[in-house]
Design an enzyme around this catalytic site. Structure first.
Site, PDB file in Angstrom:
ATOM      1  N   LYS A   7       0.851  -1.182   0.000  1.00  0.00           N
ATOM      2  CA  LYS A   7       0.000   0.000   0.000  1.00  0.00           C
ATOM      3  C   LYS A   7       0.890   1.236   0.000  1.00  0.00           C
ATOM      4  O   LYS A   7       1.884   1.296   0.725  1.00  0.00           O
ATOM      5  CB  LYS A   7      -0.914  -0.002   1.229  1.00  0.00           C
TER       6      LYS A   7
ATOM      7  N   SER B  77      -9.415   3.467   2.487  1.00  0.00           N
ATOM      8  CA  SER B  77      -8.266   3.980   1.773  1.00  0.00           C
ATOM      9  C   SER B  77      -7.414   2.911   1.100  1.00  0.00           C
ATOM     10  O   SER B  77      -6.532   3.237   0.311  1.00  0.00           O
ATOM     11  CB  SER B  77      -7.385   4.779   2.740  1.00  0.00           C
TER      12      SER B  77
ATOM     13  N   SER C 218     -10.666   1.427   6.477  1.00  0.00           N
ATOM     14  CA  SER C 218      -9.917   1.473   5.221  1.00  0.00           C
ATOM     15  C   SER C 218      -9.583   0.127   4.613  1.00  0.00           C
ATOM     16  O   SER C 218      -9.184   0.066   3.456  1.00  0.00           O
ATOM     17  CB  SER C 218      -8.617   2.265   5.424  1.00  0.00           C
TER      18      SER C 218
END
Length: 474
Positions: free
Chosen positions: A77, A152, A176
């Site tokens: 990520k 996210s 997220s």
């Protein structure tokens, strides 16, 4: 026609151990998928084919090992640093800085034997529940590219759903992992605070943000979670891991594969945002929730109902979210101008919060945490919708008005952030498709009881067989 990405991560793991495939074969396959599909999805901000091939070749040269993720492909990520690879954090502010050292979670996954293919997209500093930034195209939902993938960890979820990765690590400070996993028809697990040593929540204001897996199956999520906790299969070395007890069933992969047990559950449709905003659950999602509760009852589980305790949660969480953004390194007018409106608003408001207000906020949220744990204590798991609304169109969140943007995020995902405040584990499960789009339910567990959530998830997966489900055309 069968292709390698139709295999689950667990099945790929078996193939690699039996010598029926090599890390390079999987790297080549997934890089080809990324090259073919990511222009339509926007899951990756950086792809690193040369480094991936070098890594796969090195693993093969060293020979098969007992490392828990040996030879499996993944991606980082883009909030995590990987030495020598640009980190954007979804923001023009950093301009793609190239770090010299890697984040701890990146080192952990490398130690576990994974092969990174690059960096997955995230909103600016991971602050929002949708993945649309000014540094690249929006991250789109493989089920319908007119819709967003959530956030996210939106890039991670979109990549897994589109078959560009078998699974992926995410991080979750308010939903997220669970928001994009639900939007993209995947399993997403937010562990207990303290469960994953490299992303325990200890360094996050209020202990909100923890690391966890996004995957197509419960066993795949457990496989990745095991590696995130202990890349060498030994007891965690980091003292923060001691904040959550060890699973009584041992490794989570075994728990997920067995899927045993009968449990007492409660269904909850109230959220801590109900008094602040006009929260409405889409009737299609409400129907899925009821159907899932009925199915669990027929499987022998007890099913009851519960509600959220009364609290001042909306004010407290909003203050904490703003305070958490105050440290973003935008100090000059020029730097501030490079932030997106929602981020600039959070930073500005966060820097107005004094020490007394922040201390009172943290104390208030600690009280809320205790009230939630007390309310849920009678149940092994509490089930809610993961999202109140179906996946949102790209551009739905207001790009200009931060207050309206904040409200929209609460309307979309009112059931996720309070779980972070309470430090509890939660899993989203892709139990249904409605009108061609996935619908997930969230199971919230007792502190440290990821094993119960994985066992329940495995039981539902055996009945509903979502492990072979793919977006049409992908």
């Amino acid at each position: 026609m069968f292709e390698l990405h139709h295999l689950t991560a667990h099945e790929q793991w078996d193939w690699l151990r039996r010598g029926e495939a090599t890390p390079t074969e999987f790297v080549d396959h997934y890089l080809a998928r990324i090259d073919l599909l990511d222009g339509d999805v926007g899951a990756f901000v950086t792809v690193t084919p040369e480094a991936a091939h070098d890594r796969a070749a090195a693993l093969e040269a060293a020979g098969r090992s007992t490392a828990p993720l040996w030879g499996l492909t993944s991606a980082d990520k883009d909030l995590s640093d990987r030495a020598g690879v640009p980190t954007w954090s979804g923001s023009r502010l950093f301009g793609g800085r190239v770090p010299r050292a890697s984040s701890e979670i990146v080192d952990v996954l490398d130690e576990a034997g994974a092969v990174s293919l690059g960096k997955t997209a995230t909103p600016e500093f991971g602050l929002t529940g949708y993945t649309e930034t000014t540094i690249g195209p929006p991250t789109r939902n493989p089920y319908d590219v007119a819709l967003g993938a959530g956030g996210s960890s939106g890039g991670a979820a979109a990549a897994v759903a589109a078959g560009m990765l078998p699974f992926a690590p995410g991080s979750d400070g308010g939903g997220s992992i669970r928001i994009p996993a639900a939007a993209c028809g995947l399993v997403g697990l937010k562990p207990s605070r303290g469960r994953v040593p490299a992303q325990s929540g200890a360094t996050s204001l209020g202990g909100l943000s923890v690391g966890g897996p996004i995957a197509r199956t419960v066993a795949d999520a457990a496989l990745l979670l095991d590696a995130m906790i202990s890349p060498d299969g030994l007891p965690p070395r980091h003292h923060h891991a001691l904040r959550a007890p060890e699973s009584p069933d041992g490794a989570y992969l075994g728990t997920a594969v067995r899927g045993e047990g009968r449990f007492q559950l409660a269904v909850m449709t109230t959220s801590p945002w109900d008094d602040a905003f006009d929260i409405e659950i889409d009737p299609r999602i409400a129907t899925v929730l009821r159907d899932t509760a009925d199915l669990l009852a027929t499987m022998g589980h007890g099913v009851d109902e519960t509600t959220m305790p009364e609290s001042d949660y909306p004010r407290l969480f909003k203050t904490l979210w703003q305070a958490g953004a105050a440290g973003i390194p935008a100090d000059t007018p020029e730097e501030f101008a490079r932030l997106e409106p929602i981020t600039a608003w959070l930073v500005a408001r966060g820097r107005e919060i004094g020490a007394r207000e922040l201390a009172a906020t943290l104390a208030g949220l600690t009280g809320f945490e205790r009230a939630v744990i007390d309310r849920f204590d009678a149940f092994d798991a509490v089930m809610t919708p993961t999202l109140a609304l179906m996946p949102r169109p790209v551009g739905w969140h207001d790009p200009v008005d931060p207050e309206r943007n904040f409200e929209q995020q609460c309307l979309y995902s009112p059931f996720t952030s309070f779980v972070n405040v309470a430090g509890l584990p939660a899993i989203t499960l892709p139990v249904a498709e409605v009108d061609g789009l996935p619908v997930g339910v969230q199971l919230i567990g007792r502190p440290g009881r990821e094993d119960v959530l994985l066992a329940l998830g495995a039981q539902l997966e055996r009945r509903l067989r979502w492990q072979r489900r793919h977006p049409a055309g992908w």
